[in-house]
Motif scaffolding. Structure first.
Motif, PDB file in Angstrom:
ATOM      1  N   TRP A 129      -4.487  -0.669   7.329  1.00 48.17           N
ATOM      2  CA  TRP A 129      -5.242   0.533   7.653  1.00 48.17           C
ATOM      3  C   TRP A 129      -6.721   0.232   7.849  1.00 48.17           C
ATOM      4  N   ASN A 172      -1.965  -2.895   3.984  1.00 47.20           N
ATOM      5  CA  ASN A 172      -1.119  -2.064   4.830  1.00 47.20           C
ATOM      6  C   ASN A 172      -1.686  -1.890   6.239  1.00 47.20           C
ATOM      7  N   THR A 205       4.914  -6.461   0.868  1.00 47.27           N
ATOM      8  CA  THR A 205       4.202  -5.523  -0.002  1.00 47.27           C
ATOM      9  C   THR A 205       3.752  -4.273   0.726  1.00 47.27           C
ATOM     10  N   GLN A 206       3.931  -4.231   2.022  1.00 42.87           N
ATOM     11  CA  GLN A 206       3.366  -3.125   2.788  1.00 42.87           C
ATOM     12  C   GLN A 206       4.060  -1.797   2.524  1.00 42.87           C
ATOM     13  N   LEU A 207       5.393  -1.792   2.358  1.00 43.47           N
ATOM     14  CA  LEU A 207       6.090  -0.527   2.101  1.00 43.47           C
ATOM     15  C   LEU A 207       5.687   0.080   0.759  1.00 43.47           C
ATOM     16  N   PHE A 262       2.885  -0.341  -0.841  1.00 42.70           N
ATOM     17  CA  PHE A 262       1.498   0.098  -0.705  1.00 42.70           C
ATOM     18  C   PHE A 262       1.401   1.341   0.180  1.00 42.70           C
ATOM     19  N   LEU A 263       2.291   1.463   1.175  1.00 40.14           N
ATOM     20  CA  LEU A 263       2.290   2.648   2.021  1.00 40.14           C
ATOM     21  C   LEU A 263       2.647   3.886   1.202  1.00 40.14           C
ATOM     22  N   ALA A 290      -4.778  -1.822  -1.032  1.00 34.94           N
ATOM     23  CA  ALA A 290      -3.636  -1.203  -0.362  1.00 34.94           C
ATOM     24  C   ALA A 290      -3.968  -0.862   1.089  1.00 34.94           C
ATOM     25  N   THR A 291      -5.151  -0.315   1.327  1.00 37.43           N
ATOM     26  CA  THR A 291      -5.525   0.021   2.712  1.00 37.43           C
ATOM     27  C   THR A 291      -5.652  -1.241   3.562  1.00 37.43           C
ATOM     28  N   ASP A 311      -0.705  -9.043   7.918  1.00 33.13           N
ATOM     29  CA  ASP A 311       0.656  -8.767   8.364  1.00 33.13           C
ATOM     30  C   ASP A 311       1.565  -9.974   8.165  1.00 33.13           C
TER      31      ASP A 311
END
Length: 307
Positions: A185, A183, A65-67, A69-70, A179-180, A59
């Motif tokens: 997850w 992000n 990059t999180q958006l 990848f989401l 990505a998981t 985080d």
């Protein structure tokens, strides 16, 4: 020269997957590595701390990059299913390799069922004093779905396409796993365990496909086609072994420096970079090893003559 060619053609009379024990041993290794990953990063205090630290540091290290990848994760299930279904239908209907298509579907089903059984029934997450989510999340379901779809395409591809399919599938699997993780997850160990679960079933299913499809698993050697270039596997080996080596260096560096008192509070997110390089290393190493094994175990045939 003629003697070498005759020897090569005669070698082609050997069945595909002429050393089935290699597939079995490799599958056992993947399954054992999955078990070790669970024990080391879920059952031990140090492993839980490292895995949780990497997850929290994501985080901080990669917020921008999180958006993207989401958005990728939102489309991942549909893309994976469509790609795998299209490849399986093409092989079954156009190529008329029904046994291969059924086996590929079985690999997808077995890998995803294994992940759900391990995550929800077999594995638990004991309290080791690390503040984290109480439930077990290993292996990652999203990563399993993406990697199993890529594996299905790889094992039903003709041998001349497999080096490229290994590299492309490895990249897709690594991207899905990363990505998981980025992000938030899943933790790194969740992703690695998913890749190993898929690797186990890929080897089992691949052995069945090569033995039941002996007549079409003909290998003309590296470089006979652009997709069979050795460069695809070399790139996977470099990324895979390089990622594993770097992840080990980063992990040892954190231990030498001393981890932060609480997960995710370190000034430099070394655990995050350890987790990311670990995912890259495992994903591409599995892709390279599979590409090499399936090529080496296909029936060797003389390269086709160009008109």
């Amino acid at each position: 020269m003629d003697g070498m060619m005759s020897q090569r053609i005669s070698t082609g009379s050997a069945r595909a997957a002429r050393s089935p024990l290699l597939f079995v041993l490799a599958a056992v290794f993947c399954a054992s590595a999955l078990g070790w990953t669970y024990w080391a990063f879920v059952r031990t205090t140090r492993g839980q701390f490292a895995d949780e630290s990497a997850w929290r540091e994501a985080d901080v290290a990669a917020p921008d990059t999180q958006l993207p990848f989401l958005r990728f994760l939102d489309t991942l299930p549909l893309v994976s299913i469509v790609v795998a279904a299209a490849a399986i239908l093409f092989v079954a209907v156009v190529r008329r390799r029904v046994a291969a298509a059924v086996t590929a579907f079985g690999v997808i089903l077995a890998a995803n069922l294994t992940t759900q059984l391990l995550k929800n029934i077999v594995f638990d997450r004991p309290d080791r004093g690390v503040e984290t989510l109480a439930f077990n999340s290993l292996p990652s379901g999203h990563t399993t779905l993406a990697a199993s779809a890529a594996a299905a395409v790889f094992i039903i591809a003709s041998p001349r396409w497999r080096p490229f399919a290994a590299a492309a599938g490895g990249a897709y699997s690594v991207l899905a796993g990363a990505a998981t993780f980025i992000n938030l997850w899943h933790r790194p160990a969740d992703v690695v365990a998913a890749l190993l679960a898929v690797g186990t079933w890929t080897l089992i299913g691949g052995l069945i496909i090569m033995r039941t499809g002996d007549h079409w698993n003909n290998w003309h050697g590296y470089g006979a086609y652009w997709a069979s270039s050795r460069g695809w596997l070399v790139a996977c080996w470099v990324l895979g072994l390089g990622g594993l080596a770097l992840s080990m260096v980063l992990y040892l560096a954190v231990l030498a420096i001393g981890p932060a008192p609480e997960p995710g509070t370190a000034n430099v997110p070394l655990f995050f970079w350890w987790g990311l390089t670990w995912i890259i290393g495992v994903g591409f190493t599995l892709a390279a090893a599979a590409g090499w094994l399936f090529s080496a175990q296909a029936r060797v045939s003389a390269a086709p003559r160009t008109p």
